[in-house]
Enzyme design. Structure first.
Site, PDB file in Angstrom:
ATOM      1  N   THR A 227      59.969   3.683  85.303  1.00  0.00           N
ATOM      2  CA  THR A 227      59.285   4.874  84.766  1.00  0.00           C
ATOM      3  C   THR A 227      58.995   5.814  85.935  1.00  0.00           C
ATOM      4  O   THR A 227      59.834   6.601  86.318  1.00  0.00           O
ATOM      5  CB  THR A 227      58.008   4.502  83.990  1.00  0.00           C
ATOM      6  OG1 THR A 227      57.216   3.602  84.782  1.00  0.00           O
ATOM      7  CG2 THR A 227      58.338   3.850  82.666  1.00  0.00           C
TER       8      THR A 227
ATOM      9  N   THR B 177      52.183   1.103  84.530  1.00  0.00           N
ATOM     10  CA  THR B 177      52.456  -0.104  83.709  1.00  0.00           C
ATOM     11  C   THR B 177      53.459  -0.991  84.422  1.00  0.00           C
ATOM     12  O   THR B 177      54.201  -0.405  85.129  1.00  0.00           O
ATOM     13  CB  THR B 177      52.966   0.525  82.445  1.00  0.00           C
ATOM     14  OG1 THR B 177      51.962   0.852  81.659  1.00  0.00           O
ATOM     15  CG2 THR B 177      54.179   0.019  81.877  1.00  0.00           C
TER      16      THR B 177
ATOM     17  N   GLU C 159      52.646   4.764  93.382  1.00  0.00           N
ATOM     18  CA  GLU C 159      52.712   6.219  93.201  1.00  0.00           C
ATOM     19  C   GLU C 159      52.053   6.942  94.367  1.00  0.00           C
ATOM     20  O   GLU C 159      50.838   6.847  94.581  1.00  0.00           O
ATOM     21  CB  GLU C 159      52.051   6.601  91.876  1.00  0.00           C
ATOM     22  CG  GLU C 159      52.861   6.138  90.681  1.00  0.00           C
ATOM     23  CD  GLU C 159      52.139   6.266  89.357  1.00  0.00           C
ATOM     24  OE1 GLU C 159      52.822   6.200  88.319  1.00  0.00           O
ATOM     25  OE2 GLU C 159      50.905   6.424  89.353  1.00  0.00           O
TER      26      GLU C 159
ATOM     27  N   ASN D 299      50.397  11.579  88.424  1.00  0.00           N
ATOM     28  CA  ASN D 299      49.754  11.233  87.170  1.00  0.00           C
ATOM     29  C   ASN D 299      49.306  12.458  86.380  1.00  0.00           C
ATOM     30  O   ASN D 299      49.208  12.400  85.149  1.00  0.00           O
ATOM     31  CB  ASN D 299      48.584  10.279  87.436  1.00  0.00           C
ATOM     32  CG  ASN D 299      49.073   8.873  87.686  1.00  0.00           C
ATOM     33  OD1 ASN D 299      49.402   8.139  86.762  1.00  0.00           O
ATOM     34  ND2 ASN D 299      49.178   8.497  88.959  1.00  0.00           N
TER      35      ASN D 299
ATOM     36  N   SER E 127      54.740  15.557  81.369  1.00  0.00           N
ATOM     37  CA  SER E 127      55.486  16.809  81.290  1.00  0.00           C
ATOM     38  C   SER E 127      56.961  16.606  81.611  1.00  0.00           C
ATOM     39  O   SER E 127      57.381  15.536  81.983  1.00  0.00           O
ATOM     40  CB  SER E 127      54.889  17.836  82.236  1.00  0.00           C
ATOM     41  OG  SER E 127      54.886  17.351  83.561  1.00  0.00           O
TER      42      SER E 127
END
Length: 409
Positions: free
Chosen positions: A156, A193, A280, A404, A409
């Site tokens: 992801t 996740t 991230e 995040n 978007s």
């Protein structure tokens, strides 16, 4: 940008006898990206899993638990990215099950033999029609050496795919272990996740499978933290196809059992650490080791307090040796009888604090030298026992907020 992590070489990922993987573009969330993975397992394969402890767990997690609880052996795994199918109520369960039914029809198995997994945006309707329409392409792509492509297809917000493979001798036979994982945010222990799948051709007694997957998870995925959030979809599966040809491993306290367990834990740890390295916005990979506890549990309390702390993590991002933040985290970890005068704190080889205060030989420039490194070890000695533990985390950067903020978007 991932911290000292590279794209796995497909040639280094060994096929596991009895496992095939196929990938397709189903347009689950975005067009022209590989977002659907089918894994088929030969008859006789065993599967055990551990799942998120988030009470708001996703529909596929609920179904997967149910299907593993039946008497039929799992024969297929179905994974989609782009949509978590979490926070979707009864409709989410119906849609997840419909994908199981569709794949089962193609493979001529029962729907309960299909284990579904989803990852992506929460509280959006699963486009099960797109997933079902993509199944023929995924099935046509089934190959034993498709691990690298599968690692990419389950991503992801990951910037790099995560896959590990190794071989070990068990019972005079060569056993293969190969795994993939995904995760970069919404990661913390209690099934950090994230998704993880580790397969082996080892012959393992059924009674050992659940204890093995639990031990592997507790030694790896349950020892990582990126942002302190426990996802709705976290899942980790151990697959054993029993095709390596050795006598069944029935105990872990034997040479063969120990070799297999250690190899499974090693693969799981490397996959878990890859998630942290690809956290991230991460720029630092941080090992937090706590020694000298009365119990392993209290060592974990302290390690997690440090690893979860936004103040500690932002200090590491800035390479700012504001190390009182680490001592504060140790202090609020929840050990009521902790004596602060017994604490020693180290950054790599730099002795920072002792006897409740700054070490006499500590210089801030030494702390800053370590803080500027891309890999750092924080070591806390509680000096109250003989137990220890280790967890892995990363810094918290400006890019974490941007990633995040823009995720949908």
């Amino acid at each position: 940008m991932a911290v000292n992590l590279s794209v796995p070489d497909p040639k280094d990922l060994h096929p596991v006898a009895g496992v095939k993987l196929g990938i397709a573009m189903a347009g689950v969330r975005k067009a022209n990206r590989r977002d659907l993975t089918v894994v088929t397992l030969d008859e006789g394969s065993q599967v055990a899993g551990v799942f998120t402890r988030n009470r708001f767990c996703a529909a596929p997690v609920q179904l997967c638990r149910q299907h593993l609880g039946t008497n039929v052996g799992p024969r297929a795994i179905l994974i989609n990215t782009g949509n978590a199918n979490a926070g979707t109520g009864e409709d989410g369960l119906v849609r997840a099950f419909s994908t199981c039914v569709a794949l089962a029809r193609h493979l001529e198995i029962s729907p309960e033999q299909v284990l579904p997994f989803s990852t992506g945006v929460i509280m959006e309707t699963l486009p099960n029609d797109r997933i079902e329409a993509g199944l023929p392409a995924a099935l046509a792509d089934l190959k034993a050496d498709n691990w690298a492509a599968a690692a990419e297809a389950i991503m992801t917000t990951d910037t790099l795919p995560k896959a590990v493979s190794r071989r070990v001798e068990v019972g005079g036979k060569t056993v293969t272990i190969t795994g993939i994982s995904k995760g970069a945010g919404m990661i913390r222990p209690n099934m950090a996740t994230m998704l993880g799948f580790v397969a082996t051709d080892a012959v393992i007694a059924p009674a050992l499978m659940q204890s093995l997957v639990r031990e592997a998870a507790d030694s790896s995925f349950n020892r990582i933290s990126i942002d302190g959030d426990t996802s709705t979809n976290d899942s980790f599966l151990l697959i054993a196809t029993s095709q390596a040809g050795h006598d069944p491993v029935t105990r872990l306290d034997t040479a063969d059992g120990s070799a297999l367990r250690d190899a499974l834990i090693d693969v799981s740890q490397r996959l878990a650490q890859a998630i942290v390295r690809d956290g991230e916005g991460a720029t630092k990979f941080i090992t937090v080791r706590v020694d000298g506890g009365k119990s392993e549990a209290e060592c974990r309390q302290v390690a997690y307090a440090i690893a979860h702390s936004p103040l500690v993590k932002t200090a590491f991002f800035a390479s700012d040796p504001n190390l009182g933040r680490i001592l504060a985290a140790v202090g609020y970890a929840g050990i009521d009888d902790l004596d602060q005068t017994g604490i020693d704190l180290f950054l790599d080889d730099v002795h920072v604090a002792t006897e409740g205060g700054r070490h006499p030989g500590y210089r801030e420039e030494d702390g800053q030298r370590v803080m500027k490194q891309s890999e750092i070890t924080v070591r806390v000695d509680l000096n109250r026992g003989s137990m220890s533990t280790t967890v892995w985390t990363c810094d918290l950067s400006v890019d974490y907020v941007k990633i995040n903020a823009d995720y949908r978007s």
